[in-house]
Design a protein around this motif. Sequence first.
Motif, PDB file in Angstrom:
ATOM      1  N   PRO A   1      40.869 -12.594  33.816  1.00 21.71           N
ATOM      2  CA  PRO A   1      41.839 -13.651  33.499  1.00 21.71           C
ATOM      3  C   PRO A   1      42.844 -13.823  34.631  1.00 21.71           C
ATOM      4  O   PRO A   1      43.033 -12.922  35.455  1.00 21.71           O
ATOM      5  N   GLU A   2      43.498 -14.969  34.652  1.00 19.51           N
ATOM      6  CA  GLU A   2      44.500 -15.230  35.674  1.00 19.51           C
ATOM      7  C   GLU A   2      45.647 -14.220  35.560  1.00 19.51           C
ATOM      8  O   GLU A   2      46.098 -13.900  34.471  1.00 19.51           O
ATOM      9  N   GLY A   3      46.082 -13.714  36.707  1.00 22.60           N
ATOM     10  CA  GLY A   3      47.165 -12.738  36.697  1.00 22.60           C
ATOM     11  C   GLY A   3      46.696 -11.296  36.737  1.00 22.60           C
ATOM     12  O   GLY A   3      47.514 -10.379  36.784  1.00 22.60           O
ATOM     13  N   THR A   4      45.369 -11.080  36.724  1.00 24.24           N
ATOM     14  CA  THR A   4      44.825  -9.718  36.804  1.00 24.24           C
ATOM     15  C   THR A   4      44.081  -9.543  38.123  1.00 24.24           C
ATOM     16  O   THR A   4      43.264 -10.378  38.494  1.00 24.24           O
ATOM     17  N   THR A   5      44.380  -8.459  38.830  1.00 23.68           N
ATOM     18  CA  THR A   5      43.751  -8.155  40.117  1.00 23.68           C
ATOM     19  C   THR A   5      43.027  -6.817  40.028  1.00 23.68           C
ATOM     20  O   THR A   5      43.587  -5.850  39.508  1.00 23.68           O
ATOM     21  N   ALA A   6      41.793  -6.768  40.509  1.00 23.66           N
ATOM     22  CA  ALA A   6      41.020  -5.522  40.529  1.00 23.66           C
ATOM     23  C   ALA A   6      40.795  -5.113  41.976  1.00 23.66           C
ATOM     24  O   ALA A   6      40.401  -5.941  42.809  1.00 23.66           O
ATOM     25  N   SER A   7      41.050  -3.848  42.297  1.00 22.69           N
ATOM     26  CA  SER A   7      40.917  -3.383  43.675  1.00 22.69           C
ATOM     27  C   SER A   7      40.585  -1.899  43.712  1.00 22.69           C
ATOM     28  O   SER A   7      41.146  -1.121  42.936  1.00 22.69           O
ATOM     29  N   VAL A   8      39.673  -1.515  44.608  1.00 24.52           N
ATOM     30  CA  VAL A   8      39.339  -0.102  44.812  1.00 24.52           C
ATOM     31  C   VAL A   8      40.388   0.484  45.754  1.00 24.52           C
ATOM     32  O   VAL A   8      40.572  -0.007  46.871  1.00 24.52           O
TER      33      VAL A   8
END
Length: 223
Positions: free
Chosen positions: A91-98
């Motif tokens: 969803p907008e506003g969520t960031t996924a990062s390793v």
Amino acid sequence: MKTSLILATVVGSAAAFTSHTRVGHRQPLVSRNQRSSLNMGGASGFATSLEGKKARVATVQGLLENSDMIMTVPASSLTVSEVQQLRRSLPEGTTASVIKNKIMARAISGTSFEAADPNLLKGANMWFFIEEDIGGSVKAWEAFVKDTGKKETHSILGGVIEGVEYDVSGVKAISKLPSKIELITQIAGALKAVPTKVARVIKANPEKLARAIKLATAEESSD
């Protein structure tokens, strides 16, 4: 005579090859080792330098400042195409990062998210920085692991919200609570409904309402 002429010609040709004239050879612009480092991101890369690490920590801190909650999942065995697929579903506003554990530890130090250290800073992790839609973010991950056949190996490890660390059960329980937007919508709907209900009461019992107002006014005057 012919023999002498042939010998002279051979000697002259040999002298041309044995002369001290330098023959220029073009040097490669980039050596093999340099080319490998440039293309493959070797030990001299910016990301592994001190400045690169500081920049990475600053980036993570920026994500933390805008997050209501952070959540972590295993990052092992995820392909580039799978990560791209996951990011598109968030969803907008969520960031996924390793993020490496040392970088994450520095970033969360002194913040409300430092409760993640040390329990959630183990192994290779992907972190979710969630601004508002916790429920949508958890649903996106669960749908992703189901579609890719990773449900058994890539369960949610835990998360942190308002300074408290939660395990997978706690994260899922929180994800089922109404989001801020949903709460605002519910409150706005309730406030909008109040005038309507008052109007219905007035319309349904105008005589009773008038009587009540008259009695209340009389009591105030007598006091």
